[in-house]
Every structure is written in C-alpha cells, then in structure tokens.
Design an enzyme around this catalytic site. Structure first.
Site, mmCIF file in Angstrom:
data_model
loop_
_atom_site.group_PDB
_atom_site.id
_atom_site.type_symbol
_atom_site.label_atom_id
_atom_site.label_comp_id
_atom_site.label_asym_id
_atom_site.label_seq_id
_atom_site.Cartn_x
_atom_site.Cartn_y
_atom_site.Cartn_z
ATOM 1 N N ASP A 167 -6.835 -1.566 -4.757
ATOM 2 C CA ASP A 167 -7.552 -2.316 -3.726
ATOM 3 C C ASP A 167 -7.040 -1.960 -2.327
ATOM 4 O O ASP A 167 -5.945 -1.442 -2.161
ATOM 5 C CB ASP A 167 -7.379 -3.822 -3.979
ATOM 6 C CG ASP A 167 -8.375 -4.653 -3.176
ATOM 7 O OD1 ASP A 167 -9.381 -4.080 -2.708
ATOM 8 O OD2 ASP A 167 -8.156 -5.868 -3.019
ATOM 9 N N ASN A 168 -7.859 -2.268 -1.327
ATOM 10 C CA ASN A 168 -7.501 -2.112 0.098
ATOM 11 C C ASN A 168 -7.111 -0.687 0.485
ATOM 12 O O ASN A 168 -6.236 -0.489 1.319
ATOM 13 C CB ASN A 168 -6.343 -3.057 0.482
ATOM 14 C CG ASN A 168 -6.606 -4.513 0.139
ATOM 15 O OD1 ASN A 168 -5.827 -5.139 -0.554
ATOM 16 N ND2 ASN A 168 -7.719 -5.052 0.605
ATOM 17 N N LYS A 211 0.822 -1.214 0.000
ATOM 18 C CA LYS A 211 0.000 0.000 0.000
ATOM 19 C C LYS A 211 0.860 1.271 0.000
ATOM 20 O O LYS A 211 0.486 2.279 -0.570
ATOM 21 C CB LYS A 211 -0.951 0.023 1.208
ATOM 22 C CG LYS A 211 -1.744 -1.257 1.421
ATOM 23 C CD LYS A 211 -2.434 -1.770 0.160
ATOM 24 C CE LYS A 211 -2.653 -3.279 0.225
ATOM 25 N NZ LYS A 211 -2.773 -3.928 -1.073
ATOM 26 N N GLU A 244 -11.944 -8.838 1.768
ATOM 27 C CA GLU A 244 -12.156 -10.149 1.152
ATOM 28 C C GLU A 244 -12.229 -11.287 2.173
ATOM 29 O O GLU A 244 -11.429 -11.358 3.100
ATOM 30 C CB GLU A 244 -11.053 -10.447 0.127
ATOM 31 C CG GLU A 244 -9.620 -10.240 0.606
ATOM 32 C CD GLU A 244 -9.115 -8.809 0.405
ATOM 33 O OE1 GLU A 244 -7.909 -8.603 0.501
ATOM 34 O OE2 GLU A 244 -9.932 -7.909 0.147
#
Length: 217
Positions: free
Chosen positions: A169-170, A144, A199
């Site tokens: 994502d995330n 990230k 998820e």
C-alpha cells in the site's frame, strides 16, 4: 502510538458488535472519515484487497504493519477455512490495541498470530520459529523505506514461491520509489499499480502495488 489510536479503539469498542468483523471495519471507517484520520487502508483500497484475497484464496498470509488491526481484520475475514495470518507490528502500544481489536472481531490465535518485533528480525525467523515454508500472500503497509529490503529478505529466505502475491500500500503517496524501481528492474515479478486516492481523502492520489512472484528467471 499517540492517543489517536486509543480514541479510535474506544469508539470502535462502543459502536461495533463483538464477533462481527464487518461492524468493526464500519466503525473504524466512520471514525476515520468523520472524526480524525488514522492511516488505515480504508474501504476503497480495502475492496481491491478483498477481491485479490478472494481470487487467491491464500492459506498462509503475512502482514507487515498491523497498526490498529484494521487491515488485519479485513484480511482475516476473507481467508478460506484453515488459513493463517501472521501479522507483524514493531510498535508495542499499537500491537496491544490491535490485539484487542482482532480478538473483539472474533479471530483467535489459530487464525491470526500477532508478532511484535521489527519485520527485518521476524522474516528470517519465519521458517525456524513458525515452520513456514512458503507465503501465499504478503500485505505490506509498514514503513515505506522497509518495502524493498523486506521484499529482498523474503526472496532471500526462500519464502516466496511461483504465484505468491505481494500487495504493497501507499506506493505513490507517501511513496516507495526504491521499491518500485526494484520491482521494475529485477524481473522476478509480474506487477501492476492499482490507482486510488489516499484513504479517507478525496484529492490525494495514491496507489497499491500488486506483485506476483514468477520465480528466478
């Protein structure tokens, strides 16, 4: 890579049909929801990704973070004829498993090219080494903390054109605050957050960012 990925791979190998991407994704989902968690995009957020790919019909796609190859397969099966996916993974052991899974699904080198190197080394060489002029679609699911610097690298290398889409994502969990701050302030993107739970979990709130590059203001 720990033994988790290796165990998941063995499960997929014994439960999925070779050449059938759908059955490979299902075997992964089964393993991750019932046996042990591996960080894949998963089926819920996966469906959002599927929809965006079908709407965009991208010909040149970059994935940052192949991991085990789950999202790679998810992307590859949604691509139009003649499209190519370049998937970047820095962990050699993950990449070795992903390579087997991707080929098991029936995708060859012409459709999916796996590049085993850190993203900040790969992005500046996409033009010279791979002849890429522009990316239609980028999926980020790697570290990230790399989201913001890699996005700026893509801009700086001139690989984004008007309408290029980036899906990350995330962004809420574990979260990419610097990335979100940057897209809010820079004025180069139309963007939104697709909210979902993490998820294979019920309670943890997460989200995927969808960005469309507008070009330099």
């Amino acid at each position: 890579m720990s033994q988790d990925e290796e165990r998941a791979f063995q499960y997929v190998l014994t439960h999925a049909t070779p050449g059938d991407p759908e059955s490979i994704l299902e075997a992964f989902d089964e393993w991750c929801s019932k046996v042990e968690f591996i960080s894949n995009i998963g089926p819920k957020k996966g469906k959002i990704l599927d929809r965006l790919l079908l709407e965009q019909r991208p010909l040149t796609v970059l994935e940052l973070g192949t991991h085990c190859g789950y999202s790679t397969i998810r992307i590859a099966r949604a691509l139009p004829l003649g499209a190519r996916l370049y998937s970047v993974e820095m962990d050699q052991r993950n990449a070795a498993i992903a390579e087997k899974i991707i080929r098991l699904a029936g995708f060859d080198d012409d459709t999916v090219e796996l590049i085993v190197n850190p993203s900040d080394e790969v992005i500046p060489r996409l033009r010279s080494d791979y002849g890429l002029e522009r990316l239609d679609f980028v999926f980020m699911d790697h570290w990230k903390k790399c989201y913001r610097p890699d996005l700026e690298l893509l801009e700086g290398c001139g690989l984004l054109g008007k309408g290029s889409m980036i899906v990350a994502d995330n962004v809420l969990f574990p979260g990419a605050p610097k990335f979100l701050r940057y897209i809010r302030k820079c004025g180069l993107y139309e963007w939104k957050i697709h909210r979902a739970t993490l998820e294979y979990s019920r309670g943890i709130r997460d989200g995927m960012a969808e960005l469309v590059y507008q070009g330099i203001k």
